[in-house]
Design an enzyme around this catalytic site. Structure first.
Site, PDB file in Angstrom:
ATOM      1  N   GLU A 303      30.520  21.135  66.765  1.00 22.74           N
ATOM      2  CA  GLU A 303      30.177  22.037  65.667  1.00 22.74           C
ATOM      3  C   GLU A 303      28.665  22.137  65.504  1.00 22.74           C
ATOM      4  O   GLU A 303      28.094  23.232  65.429  1.00 22.74           O
ATOM      5  CB  GLU A 303      30.801  21.517  64.367  1.00 22.74           C
ATOM      6  CG  GLU A 303      30.559  22.392  63.164  1.00 22.74           C
ATOM      7  CD  GLU A 303      31.229  23.732  63.303  1.00 22.74           C
ATOM      8  OE1 GLU A 303      32.452  23.796  63.232  1.00 22.74           O
ATOM      9  OE2 GLU A 303      30.522  24.738  63.488  1.00 22.74           O
ATOM     10  N   ASP A 307      26.492  25.568  66.118  1.00 19.74           N
ATOM     11  CA  ASP A 307      25.757  26.179  65.003  1.00 19.74           C
ATOM     12  C   ASP A 307      24.274  26.298  65.336  1.00 19.74           C
ATOM     13  O   ASP A 307      23.670  27.360  65.169  1.00 19.74           O
ATOM     14  CB  ASP A 307      25.899  25.326  63.729  1.00 19.74           C
ATOM     15  CG  ASP A 307      27.317  25.301  63.193  1.00 19.74           C
ATOM     16  OD1 ASP A 307      28.169  26.022  63.720  1.00 19.74           O
ATOM     17  OD2 ASP A 307      27.570  24.540  62.241  1.00 19.74           O
ATOM     18  N   SER A 568      33.339  29.507  62.628  1.00 23.38           N
ATOM     19  CA  SER A 568      32.219  28.588  62.799  1.00 23.38           C
ATOM     20  C   SER A 568      31.131  29.182  63.660  1.00 23.38           C
ATOM     21  O   SER A 568      29.991  28.760  63.589  1.00 23.38           O
ATOM     22  CB  SER A 568      32.697  27.375  63.587  1.00 23.38           C
ATOM     23  OG  SER A 568      33.037  26.359  62.763  1.00 23.38           O
TER      24      SER A 568
END
Ligand SMILES: *[C@@H]1O[C@H](CO)[C@@H](O)[C@H](O)[C@H]1NC(C)=O
Ligand SMILES: *[C@@H]1O[C@H](CO)[C@@H](O)[C@H](O)[C@H]1NC(C)=O
Ligand SMILES: *[C@@H]1O[C@H](CO)[C@@H](O)[C@H](O)[C@H]1NC(C)=O
Ligand SMILES: *[C@@H]1O[C@H](CO)[C@@H](O)[C@H](O)[C@H]1NC(C)=O
Ligand SMILES: *[C@@H]1O[C@H](CO)[C@@H](O)[C@H](O)[C@H]1NC(C)=O
Ligand SMILES: *[C@@H]1O[C@H](CO)[C@@H](O)[C@H](O)[C@H]1NC(C)=O
Ligand SMILES: *[C@@H]1O[C@H](CO)[C@@H](O)[C@H](O)[C@H]1NC(C)=O
Ligand SMILES: *[C@@H]1O[C@H](CO)[C@@H](O)[C@H](O)[C@H]1NC(C)=O
Length: 651
Positions: A303, A307, A568
């Site tokens: 993640e 990002d 996400s």
């Protein structure tokens, strides 16, 4: 309706008998009324025996803030494109002073406690903010025995055991009461009905069960269908590279339990964006409550990688501010509150944390735990915040969500754009990226979430009207100019793993005024074939607001490129585009945009409408993407030049 009558009557009888019992015990006390009640058994927890009367509870009572009924007016004043005060954001001090609880609220609750035998020497308050010189009387804290708490709240406390035994026991109750005349001053008390310590769920998805695709080195616009690089995003949304490094124009990316690996970031910069970014470029690292820098003994976070690699490549030379939130135990509990506390002292609640059953408590006594106090203010803010983490609306008490949503409102008043992912389970939801999609039981049974029930299950904080919620799309074909469709990745034969853009209608927050006309049009022109409010709440805050690419996004993990997806991915993409818009505004001597939604809904022409696909779940086809706003892809995907025109025309 007959089946419901019995249960309503039952409630009234219970209530009368407990109220009578109390007034009998203590005739001088003001009448107690039900304040909060759990709708259904707490997910994952089993009620065991009565709590020992001498067990000690760290009690806290959250006081209602002042002027919240004016929040919408204040927000629209600085964020509605028609307002003469657009962009005139508030100082942190003005925000804190405007919303501080009234003296009447503080005094009323103190008096009730004293009359109940809990003397003033036992009361403490959330600390005053010494930077802002604002009294921090948002919470009243005191230690009490179970027996004192039972009498105070006219309730019974029990032990609850989690089915995951490592999470131990909690002490809680199923409902509690407060004096009628104080109800409007009290937000909620803890510990009472809150048991769930949900960690924020990262939404980064990796193609499940599939062999790692041979995508290494696949760059260039010809391969976007297989691998979305930064160049593909520039071509799709028509934005260029950042030009300047406007001081203070950071994009903030918080991370929970996911760690950013520097070599992977460097490799991503070298191979997956055409803009040269010097090796060694790394975000400003902010540790919140003992958040660790990655080292070889920590897992590499997919993640965090997704990002930051995506966002930094888009906004460079603007800076990323990376917040690593929480120490080693963040995997057990965690919430957005500890981050909000760190950002601004006026959001901070108390040394012990916001909600000891929902948020981590610092200092953390576990071996290796963070031994400092909860961070309360002092962390630098950012013009844009991108959150790829979510929780389930139905798992959290409404009061808890409203309180936190108000904090996003306050960030907006101060000129911060807050973006949240809309979720990856269509109209369903899930606890983690590994778990199955779940829905809600029928309304009369309550918000029991671990179910194959028929009701749609919205996410939090994507349901909050003061954030901008980002859905997911994908390319229609190998040819970029054919446009986008709502993202879909069915996992036959197990539809509980299906991946679709999260979207729907909150059961907690009402529809926001800025979206009223867009949502009414959708409901009138394309009426969903489900009853409201039994399956979804057509009067609720509707989301997402906007969407972007959410499949086959390049990410480098452990030196290899992988394809990731999920909202996400789309959330940092949109947050980066907003950061570029802020850059353009700052270059023209204007301020950051702050709360985006009123302007976005006023300018649907600044988006590429997505009109195909849907977001199935809960045994239904979900909602469908249609012309105009829809609860699958929102207003559509960003068109940078048009958005720049809109935002540069505003003061
Ligand atoms: C409650 O008890 C704990 C542990 O003894 C103590 O640290 C804390 O300060 C007490 N809180 C209040 C409000 O008195
Ligand atoms: C995504 O990429 C994979 C290869 O990695 C490819 O098989 C697939 O067709 C692409 N597009 C979609 C919509 O899955
Ligand atoms: C970046 O620099 C480091 C140290 O000089 C080197 O080991 C690494 O290979 C470089 N990475 C890239 C992607 O160039
Ligand atoms: C990684 O960081 C943790 C926490 O700071 C530390 O305890 C550990 O020794 C470090 N490991 C390595 C290999 O540096
Ligand atoms: C997920 O759903 C599948 C299919 O219904 C089921 O076999 C499996 O046990 C479920 N997994 C969990 C963790 O509930
Ligand atoms: C992509 O689609 C556009 C519009 O349909 C078409 O004009 C163009 O030739 C296509 N490009 C390729 C490489 O097929
Ligand atoms: C990066 O590019 C180099 C040189 O083209 C190539 O050898 C390497 O496999 C690529 N690595 C990744 C993760 O794409
Ligand atoms: C960068 O400069 C170019 C050319 O002046 C301009 O078109 C573009 O909008 C600028 N980008 C930003 C984010 O301001």
């Amino acid at each position: 309706m007959p089946p419901f009558r019995g249960s309503v009557l039952f409630l009234i009888i219970c209530y009368l008998s407990s109220a009578l019992a109390l007034s009998h015990q203590n005739p001088t006390r003001s009448k107690l009324v039900l304040h909060e009640k759990r709708d259904a058994p707490p997910h994952g927890w089993t009620k065991r025996s009565r709590a020992h009367p001498a067990a000690r509870l760290p009690l806290r009572i959250g006081l209602t803030q002042s002027n919240l009924h004016l929040a919408e007016e204040y927000m629209l004043d600085v964020s509605d494109p028609r307002s003469p005060n657009f962009g005139k954001h508030w100082t942190a001090e003005r925000v804190a002073n405007t919303f501080a609880p009234s003296r009447e609220a503080v005094e009323g609750v103190v008096e009730w406690l004293v009359q109940s035998g809990i003397g003033p020497e036992r009361h403490a308050f959330s600390p005053a903010d010494i930077v802002l010189l604002v009294e921090g009387r948002n919470w009243i804290l005191f230690n009490a025995t179970v027996s004192e708490a039972e009498s105070l709240f006219s309730t019974e406390y029990h032990y609850y055991e989690h089915r995951d035994k490592s999470r131990g026991y909690r002490i809680g109750c199923d409902e509690y009461h407060v004096p009628e005349k104080l109800r409007r001053h009290i937000d909620f008390a803890m510990p009472t009905i809150h048991l769930e310590g949900l960690r924020p769920v990262p939404n980064a998805l990796v193609r499940r069960g599939a062999v790692r695709p041979p995508v290494e080195g696949l760059t260039g616009l010809g391969n976007c269908y297989e691998l979305i690089t930064i160049e593909c995003l520039r071509a799709l949304y028509h934005f260029g590279a950042g030009n300047t490094s406007a001081p203070g124009n950071q994009l903030g990316i918080p991370a929970w339990g996911s760690y950013l690996q520097p070599d992977d970031l460097a490799l991503y910069f070298r191979n997956y964006t055409t803009q040269p970014i010097p090796n060694g470029t790394f975000p400003e690292f902010i540790s919140v409550d003992g958040g660790l820098r990655w080292n070889s003994s920590l897992q590499i976070g997919r993640e965090a990688g997704l990002d930051v690699q995506t966002a930094y490549s888009i906004i460079y030379p603007q800076g990323v501010r990376y917040y690593q939130v929480g120490d080693i135990d963040v995997g057990i509990t965690g919430s957005f509150n500890t981050f909000l506390d760190a950002l601004d002292g006026s959001y901070c609640t108390y040394l012990g944390g916001d909600a000891p059953y929902l948020d981590p408590v610092y200092p953390n006594p576990s071996p290796g735990g963070y031994s400092g106090p909860l961070q309360c203010g002092g962390a630098p803010g950012s013009n844009v915040l991108s959150f790829s983490y979510l929780q389930i609306e139905a798992a959290l008490p409404a009061s808890f969500q409203i309180r936190q949503c108000n904090e996003y409102m306050k960030l907006g008043l101060q000129g911060v754009s807050v973006l949240f992912a809309s979720g990856d389970s269509g109209v369903a939801n899930r606890y983690s990226s590994q778990s199955n999609n779940t829905c809600l039981t029928p309304r009369d049974v309550g918000d029991f979430i671990d179910s194959d029930g028929p009701r749609f299950s919205p996410s939090f904080p994507s349901n909050c009207p003061w954030v901008t919620t980002v859905g997911g799309t994908y390319l229609k074909s190998h040819n970029l100019s054919h446009g986008e469709i709502a993202v879909a990745l069915p996992y036959a034969p197990n539809p509980k793993l299906d991946y679709y853009s999260g979207g729907g209608f909150s059961n907690v927050f009402p529809r926001a005024s800025y979206q009223d006309s867009a949502v009414s049009s959708y409901l009138a022109n394309f009426p969903p074939p489900y009853p409201s409010p039994d399956i979804y709440n057509s009067a609720g805050r509707a989301y997402p607001d906007i969407s972007a690419m959410a499949l086959n996004i390049s990410v480098v993990i452990k030196g290899r490129v992988q394809v990731a997806g999920g909202t996400s991915a789309s959330t940092p993409i949109v947050a980066s585009i907003i950061t570029l818009l802020n850059e353009a505004r700052i270059a023209k001597g204007k301020g950051p945009i702050g709360f985006l939604n009123p302007t976005l809904y006023a300018h649907p022409e600044a988006f590429t409408d997505v009109t195909e696909g849907g977001n199935p779940g809960c045994g239904t086809a979900g909602f469908s993407a249609e012309k105009g706003w829809d609860p699958v892809t929102g207003l559509g995907t960003p068109n940078y030049p048009k958005l720049e025109e809109v935002f540069l025309a505003l003061p």
